[in-house]
Write a protein that holds these residues in place. Structure first.
Motif, PDB file in Angstrom:
ATOM      1  N   PRO A   1       0.913  -1.191  -0.013  1.00 62.81           N
ATOM      2  CA  PRO A   1       0.121   0.113  -0.013  1.00 62.81           C
ATOM      3  C   PRO A   1       0.718   1.044   0.114  1.00 62.81           C
ATOM      4  O   PRO A   1       2.028   1.232   0.530  1.00 62.81           O
ATOM      5  CB  PRO A   1      -0.840   0.048   1.319  1.00 62.81           C
ATOM      6  CG  PRO A   1       0.023  -0.889   2.108  1.00 62.81           C
ATOM      7  CD  PRO A   1       0.790  -2.043   1.221  1.00 62.81           C
ATOM      8  N   GLU A   2       0.287   2.470  -0.420  1.00 64.15           N
ATOM      9  CA  GLU A   2       1.059   3.557  -0.583  1.00 64.15           C
ATOM     10  C   GLU A   2       1.261   4.300   0.835  1.00 64.15           C
ATOM     11  O   GLU A   2       0.653   5.713   1.013  1.00 64.15           O
ATOM     12  CB  GLU A   2       0.527   4.513  -1.682  1.00 64.15           C
ATOM     13  CG  GLU A   2       0.494   3.967  -3.204  1.00 64.15           C
ATOM     14  CD  GLU A   2       1.942   4.004  -3.396  1.00 64.15           C
ATOM     15  OE1 GLU A   2       2.494   4.868  -3.073  1.00 64.15           O
ATOM     16  OE2 GLU A   2       2.109   2.892  -4.008  1.00 64.15           O
ATOM     17  N   ASP A   3       1.665   3.659   1.815  1.00 68.33           N
ATOM     18  CA  ASP A   3       1.950   4.352   3.131  1.00 68.33           C
ATOM     19  C   ASP A   3       3.095   5.099   3.068  1.00 68.33           C
ATOM     20  O   ASP A   3       4.124   4.756   2.410  1.00 68.33           O
ATOM     21  CB  ASP A   3       2.021   3.108   4.080  1.00 68.33           C
ATOM     22  CG  ASP A   3       0.842   2.395   4.250  1.00 68.33           C
ATOM     23  OD1 ASP A   3      -0.386   2.978   4.186  1.00 68.33           O
ATOM     24  OD2 ASP A   3       0.629   1.302   4.690  1.00 68.33           O
ATOM     25  N   PRO A   4       3.341   6.174   3.974  1.00 68.98           N
ATOM     26  CA  PRO A   4       4.674   7.003   4.034  1.00 68.98           C
ATOM     27  C   PRO A   4       5.596   6.059   4.684  1.00 68.98           C
ATOM     28  O   PRO A   4       5.238   5.001   5.293  1.00 68.98           O
ATOM     29  CB  PRO A   4       4.184   8.061   5.113  1.00 68.98           C
ATOM     30  CG  PRO A   4       2.922   7.615   5.978  1.00 68.98           C
ATOM     31  CD  PRO A   4       2.293   6.693   4.875  1.00 68.98           C
ATOM     32  N   GLU A   5       6.758   6.206   4.066  1.00 67.51           N
ATOM     33  CA  GLU A   5       8.016   5.215   4.493  1.00 67.51           C
ATOM     34  C   GLU A   5       9.014   6.095   5.186  1.00 67.51           C
ATOM     35  O   GLU A   5       9.049   7.201   5.394  1.00 67.51           O
ATOM     36  CB  GLU A   5       8.673   4.523   3.134  1.00 67.51           C
ATOM     37  CG  GLU A   5       7.891   3.735   2.473  1.00 67.51           C
ATOM     38  CD  GLU A   5       8.501   2.901   1.269  1.00 67.51           C
ATOM     39  OE1 GLU A   5       8.569   1.731   1.435  1.00 67.51           O
ATOM     40  OE2 GLU A   5       8.812   3.589   0.320  1.00 67.51           O
ATOM     41  N   GLN A   6       9.813   5.207   6.075  1.00 72.99           N
ATOM     42  CA  GLN A   6      10.968   5.601   6.461  1.00 72.99           C
ATOM     43  C   GLN A   6      10.745   6.764   7.683  1.00 72.99           C
ATOM     44  O   GLN A   6       9.700   6.642   8.529  1.00 72.99           O
ATOM     45  CB  GLN A   6      12.016   5.973   5.728  1.00 72.99           C
ATOM     46  CG  GLN A   6      12.314   4.937   4.754  1.00 72.99           C
ATOM     47  CD  GLN A   6      13.696   5.270   4.099  1.00 72.99           C
ATOM     48  OE1 GLN A   6      14.951   5.408   4.456  1.00 72.99           O
ATOM     49  NE2 GLN A   6      13.486   5.310   2.524  1.00 72.99           N
ATOM     50  N   ILE A   7      11.440   7.959   7.808  1.00 71.43           N
ATOM     51  CA  ILE A   7      11.189   8.721   8.787  1.00 71.43           C
ATOM     52  C   ILE A   7       9.932   9.625   8.761  1.00 71.43           C
ATOM     53  O   ILE A   7       9.175  10.088   9.447  1.00 71.43           O
ATOM     54  CB  ILE A   7      12.508   9.786   9.035  1.00 71.43           C
ATOM     55  CG1 ILE A   7      12.923  10.612   7.616  1.00 71.43           C
ATOM     56  CG2 ILE A   7      13.568   8.865   9.540  1.00 71.43           C
ATOM     57  CD1 ILE A   7      13.772  11.698   7.917  1.00 71.43           C
ATOM     58  N   ALA A   8       9.496   9.390   7.339  1.00 70.61           N
ATOM     59  CA  ALA A   8       8.081  10.213   6.972  1.00 70.61           C
ATOM     60  C   ALA A   8       7.102   9.327   7.768  1.00 70.61           C
ATOM     61  O   ALA A   8       6.062  10.041   8.393  1.00 70.61           O
ATOM     62  CB  ALA A   8       7.812  10.289   5.609  1.00 70.61           C
ATOM     63  N   GLY A   9       7.101   8.124   7.759  1.00 69.10           N
ATOM     64  CA  GLY A   9       6.081   7.110   8.363  1.00 69.10           C
ATOM     65  C   GLY A   9       6.291   7.430   9.817  1.00 69.10           C
ATOM     66  O   GLY A   9       5.216   7.597  10.592  1.00 69.10           O
TER      67      GLY A   9
END
Length: 363
Positions: free
Chosen positions: A273-281
């Motif tokens: 899914p298009e979830d925010p990744e890394q530190i953005a998450g």
């Protein structure tokens, strides 16, 4: 729509600049101040990232009244001072990993979170990779996990503090893989045997390579083998993973979609899914947790266990013996009681009935 959360960032170095970009990309937050001991560096970083009107300062206290929360992107040795200062000023904190250099310091930070009633969350960015989360969902369909392994081989030339650390791979990098193993397995670590060493060609002062095997409470074994001086055929920064379970096997190369197969030979899909990744998450979950008063992944109590895994591995490498994670936590608690000077934090620590229950290692 609620007003953007006002953030004060402490730390304007390389990772600090990555956070400045991440903050700029998130409409739910706004940077209202940047702090660094090197004020000229802070001013330059702010200006280069489009924050020309944002004030800079050398100390958190100078700008604390401009913020709703703090992002602590200082070097690890400074995390306890900066994060505790922010918490006791009534500001929730999102702190870069590792939480602190020692479990003893981590426990004082837990106490500060409890005393202030404010959230302290650690940015364990590997928990927010879409492919890694897909790998975890596949594991949930494969039944009981018997073994989980991660190989990590990179050859970075950092310069700076990492190349001077005694155990750079275990302390600064393996925290990511150790922490992720807890999420993937869904259990907690019991003990570890570890060996660390430094190859002849290493450009690190300390041990840049290590192998560790953890036993988890549910019987799963997690093995980690890695090196930070391994040029050629490098793995992903996330490592290369394999899980063997009662109902099949799953693999993840650390970058692309994971692959899983049932014992019947049927493939298990891995949706991304298009979830925010890394530190953005990390930032998205932190903002939601502050606004909704929820408990996020890597909340300070739980994250202490990941730091204890690192400390246990380092101790095992030093002694050549199996080390229990509970022993590390209990020893750190006694050290914290003996060394914490702040009377309010000292009282909070003394009020704990059992450190293992406080951090969630025991129910």
């Amino acid at each position: 729509m609620p007003e953007p959360l006002r953030l004060l960032q402490v730390g304007a170095g390389g990772m600090g600049r990555a956070w400045l970009r991440t903050i700029a990309d998130n409409p739910d937050v706004v940077l209202t101040g940047l702090v660094d001991l090197d004020v000229d560096l802070a001013r330059t970083a702010a200006d280069e990232h489009g924050y020309g009107d944002v004030p800079v300062a050398a100390t958190l206290g100078e700008l604390a009244d401009r913020a709703d929360a703090v992002i602590d992107v200082t070097v690890p040795v400074a995390h306890p001072k900066v994060s505790v200062d922010a918490l006791l000023r009534g500001l929730p904190v999102l702190c870069e990993k590792p939480l602190a250099e020692t479990v003893r310091e981590c426990l004082a930070m837990v106490a500060a979170s409890e005393v202030s009633g404010k959230l302290l969350m650690v940015s364990q960015s590997r928990r927010y990779f879409r492919a890694g989360n897909a790998f975890g969902r596949q594991l949930a369909e494969l039944g009981t996990i018997g073994s989980l392994s991660c190989e990590f081989f990179k050859a970075p030339h950092f310069s700076g503090f990492r190349e001077r650390m005694a155990e750079p791979l275990l302390v600064d990098m393996a925290i990511h893989q150790f922490d992720l193993s807890r999420k993937l397995i869904g259990s907690e670590p019991v003990s570890v045997y570890c060996e660390s060493y430094n190859p002849d060609w290493s450009w690190f002062d300390g041990n840049a390579a290590a192998s560790a095997i953890f036993k988890f409470a549910d019987g799963t074994r997690f093995s980690f083998t890695g090196s930070w001086c391994a040029p050629g055929l490098e793995t992903s920064w996330n490592g290369s993973w394999r899980a063997s379970a009662s109902g099949g096997t799953a693999t993840w190369d650390g970058d692309n979609a994971p692959v899983a197969e049932l014992a019947t030979g049927e493939a298990v899909p891995g949706a991304l899914p298009e979830d925010p990744e890394q530190i953005a998450g990390s930032l998205v979950e932190f903002v939601d947790a502050v606004r909704e008063s929820t408990i996020p992944q890597s909340e300070v109590h739980s994250n202490v266990i990941s730091v204890a895994m690192v400390e246990a591995a380092v101790r095992s490498a030093s002694t050549g013996e199996v080390v229990r994670v509970a022993d590390v936590l209990e020893a750190a608690y006694e050290e914290a009681l003996a060394t914490v000077q702040d009377p309010t934090l000292q009282a909070a620590l003394k009020a704990w009935p059992n450190v293992l229950k406080v951090v969630g290692l025991e129910s």
